[in-house]
Motif scaffolding. Structure first.
Motif, short mmCIF file in Angstrom:
data_model
loop_
_atom_site.label_atom_id
_atom_site.label_comp_id
_atom_site.label_asym_id
_atom_site.label_seq_id
_atom_site.Cartn_x
_atom_site.Cartn_y
_atom_site.Cartn_z
N TYR A 1 0.78 -1.07 -0.03
CA TYR A 1 0.07 -0.03 0.03
C TYR A 1 0.79 1.50 -0.02
O TYR A 1 0.42 2.18 0.26
N ARG A 2 2.14 1.22 -0.42
CA ARG A 2 2.71 2.29 -0.46
C ARG A 2 2.15 3.48 -1.76
O ARG A 2 1.90 2.96 -2.66
N VAL A 3 2.97 4.41 -1.59
CA VAL A 3 2.68 5.41 -2.65
C VAL A 3 4.19 6.11 -3.11
O VAL A 3 4.95 5.86 -2.31
N LYS A 4 3.99 7.04 -4.16
CA LYS A 4 5.09 7.81 -4.62
C LYS A 4 4.61 9.03 -4.65
O LYS A 4 3.79 9.30 -5.48
N TYR B 1 9.22 6.88 -2.64
CA TYR B 1 8.18 6.00 -2.10
C TYR B 1 8.07 5.99 -0.75
O TYR B 1 8.96 6.23 -0.09
N MET B 2 6.95 5.82 -0.17
CA MET B 2 6.51 5.90 1.04
C MET B 2 5.31 5.24 1.58
O MET B 2 4.54 4.94 0.80
N ILE C 1 6.11 -1.18 8.46
CA ILE C 1 5.33 -0.62 7.23
C ILE C 1 6.06 0.81 6.78
O ILE C 1 6.33 0.73 5.45
N VAL C 2 6.42 1.35 7.65
CA VAL C 2 7.28 2.67 7.30
C VAL C 2 8.65 2.59 6.81
O VAL C 2 8.97 2.75 5.67
N TYR D 1 3.56 -2.45 -6.09
CA TYR D 1 2.45 -1.48 -6.21
C TYR D 1 2.74 -0.24 -5.95
O TYR D 1 3.74 0.28 -5.33
N GLU D 2 1.80 0.68 -6.72
CA GLU D 2 1.87 2.06 -6.35
C GLU D 2 0.41 2.59 -6.19
O GLU D 2 -0.19 2.47 -7.04
N THR D 3 -0.16 3.26 -5.27
CA THR D 3 -1.26 3.98 -5.21
C THR D 3 -1.05 5.48 -5.71
O THR D 3 -0.10 6.22 -4.93
N VAL D 4 -1.68 5.88 -6.43
CA VAL D 4 -1.75 7.60 -6.74
C VAL D 4 -2.26 8.20 -5.91
O VAL D 4 -3.37 8.23 -5.61
N GLU D 5 -1.31 8.98 -5.22
CA GLU D 5 -2.06 10.01 -4.42
C GLU D 5 -2.53 11.37 -4.94
O GLU D 5 -1.67 11.90 -5.72
N GLU D 6 -3.54 11.84 -4.51
CA GLU D 6 -3.85 13.19 -5.06
C GLU D 6 -3.09 14.09 -4.46
O GLU D 6 -2.96 14.23 -3.23
N LYS D 7 -2.91 15.32 -4.80
CA LYS D 7 -2.49 16.60 -4.55
C LYS D 7 -3.00 17.15 -3.48
O LYS D 7 -4.26 17.56 -3.46
#
Length: 479
Positions: free
Chosen positions: A123-126, A134-135, A287-288, A469-475
């Motif tokens: 469930y990390r994002v970039k 990545y985080m 996780i972190v 995996y990469e979840t796209v985060e909204e700005k």
């Protein structure tokens, strides 16, 4: 202050009583069975995928730093004062039997830590606008895995506001240890510690991980060698010390000398609590730290769950415990506790040079832990402000806030600091266990995919597609 200590200890004792013991040990056992005990028995595989690849480049797959660098950032949190001061308080409050329960919780905790790492990778994002990284942290998992956006925001605030206060344990240990060994004034020690920590965290993940992968393994090995020296000097007494640990784990230990005695319940309570603080299994820190790791499959990175717990608790904590028992320091020095007691034990064994060495080791371990903890807390800031310009502004401001509690409140009583740390750790454990049980099917899907498809394909000489995996985060996702 005594009243506050009583309140916090009462709440902490309740949380770390029978329910928390059953939850942690039960979860570790349940996961170990689900994983067919591979995180305990597959020693060769895990060694090859962790310590065997320490200096073999960044690895294959997506990520920001090498799997080893990510693990060193995680071990900066784990290999620290918890191994030295935490073990000492476990023995003084729970007796030698606490070490047995610490080791049991570590063996079962390998599977729990592995689940955290798998969740962090899954469930990390970039972030691409405010930082190239990545985080993941508990808040990202809460939102991306469970859909609890408001709860994730509240959790992020709690983590970055309260997290820095746990570092007071580190600075308290440093100050007292340096004073014990060198007679260094606390104010001078705090100033140097603060400046060097700030300069490191200001460089972001890449500087933090670069420093950690050089310092953490080197200092851990030196400390282990120092402890082995004490074992060799008292080799004839080692079997008796080991027997005392096992015996005290199941029968109450009567008071002797300056030691007041301990019940089996106290041995379990302090052994499991200090073991958790030592290796962080179940707290969600895995996780972190591991979300940024470059790997071809989330489950491969989870091998570091085995590596961290093995080095941290099975090796380093055992060395500390035997040093305290063999030198009889926990009995002969009843008014000394935490990291200062371990410093005394090394002085008993090696003379003043032992005290100097241990004091320096504590200082370096605490320094790396403060830095590693910052990285963990900063991810909550990143979540709260999203991948936006606001994140760029908030992050350096948070660096200043993060350093204030551990620099200004280093002289709070060690008992109060440990009680507060236990309390916050209990909250983290509850949240993390909710994640693990809620997403257990996804964890097992990835786990089975790795062992049933990915590894067999590699053995056949094939080149299976990397799993990332990469979840796209909204700005500006939240603020």
């Amino acid at each position: 202050m005594n009243g506050l200590l009583l309140v916090i200890q009462t709440i902490s004792d309740f949380l770390w009583g029978t329910p928390m013991t059953i939850a942690l040990i039960g979860t570790g056992l349940y996961l170990s069975i689900k994983f067919k005990f591979r995180y305990i028995t597959k020693i060769k595989f895990h060694f090859q995928n962790t310590f065997g690849k320490m200096f073999k480049g960044k690895g294959e797959g997506e990520g920001t730093v090498s799997g080893f660098a990510a693990a060193c950032t995680a071990m900066a949190n784990t290999i620290g004062v918890g191994n030295i001061g935490g073990v000492a308080t476990a023995i003084t409050m729970g007796g030698p039997g606490a070490i047995f329960w610490m080791l049991i919780s570590a063996l079962l905790g390998m599977s729990t830590k592995a689940c955290e790492i798998i969740l962090g990778q899954r469930y990390r994002v970039k972030y691409k606008n405010s930082m190239d990284e990545y985080m993941c942290d508990r808040s990202f998992v809460m939102k991306n895995a469970l859909g609890w956006k408001k709860g994730a925001f509240l959790l992020a605030i709690c983590c970055f506001v309260l997290g820095p206060w746990t570092c007071c344990v580190q600075t308290e240990s440093v100050v007292n240890s340096l004073k014990e060994a060198f007679g260094i004034k606390p104010l001078f020690a705090i100033i140097v510690l603060g400046i060097t920590c700030f300069l490191t965290i200001a460089g972001g993940l890449k500087r933090i991980s670069s420093v950690m992968e050089r310092i953490v393994p080197f200092m851990a090995m030196l400390y282990i060698l120092g402890g082995i020296g004490i074992l060799l000097m008292n080799i004839n007494a080692v079997p008796g010390a080991v027997a005392l640990i096992f015996k005290s784990a199941f029968t109450p230990m009567a008071g002797v000398g300056g030691f007041a005695g301990a019940t089996v319940k106290e041995a379990m309570r302090y052994g499991i609590a200090r073991g958790l603080y030592s290796n962080d299994a179940g707290t969600g820190y895995g996780i972190v730290a591991h979300a940024a790791g470059i790997t071809d499959h989330p489950v491969r990175q989870s091998s570091w769950g085995w590596g961290e717990v093995f080095l941290d608790t099975i090796v380093v904590c055992s060395v500390t415990a035997l040093s305290l028992i063999l030198t009889n320091s926990y009995i002969d020095y009843p008014n000394v506790t935490s990291a200062q007691l371990t410093t005394v034990a090394f002085k008993v064994a090696y003379g003043n040079i032992g005290g100097y060495f241990l004091s320096l080791a504590i200082t370096v371990f605490a320094w790396t832990t403060i830095i590693g903890m910052y990285y963990s807390c900063a991810k909550s800031v990143n979540y709260a402000f999203g991948d936006s310009n606001a994140n760029k502004i908030a992050t350096p401001i948070y660096m200043v806030y993060y350093m204030l509690p551990c620099l200004l409140f280093y002289n709070i009583k060690a008992d109060l600091l440990w009680a507060a740390t236990d309390l916050l750790s209990a909250v983290y454990v509850i949240v993390t266990l909710i994640f693990i049980y809620s997403k257990r099917k996804e964890i097992m899907r990835l786990y089975n995919d790795f062992w049933d498809r990915f590894i067999p394909a590699l053995k056949r000489g094939e080149h299976p597609e990397k799993v990332s995996y990469e979840t796209v985060e909204e700005k500006g996702d939240v603020l």
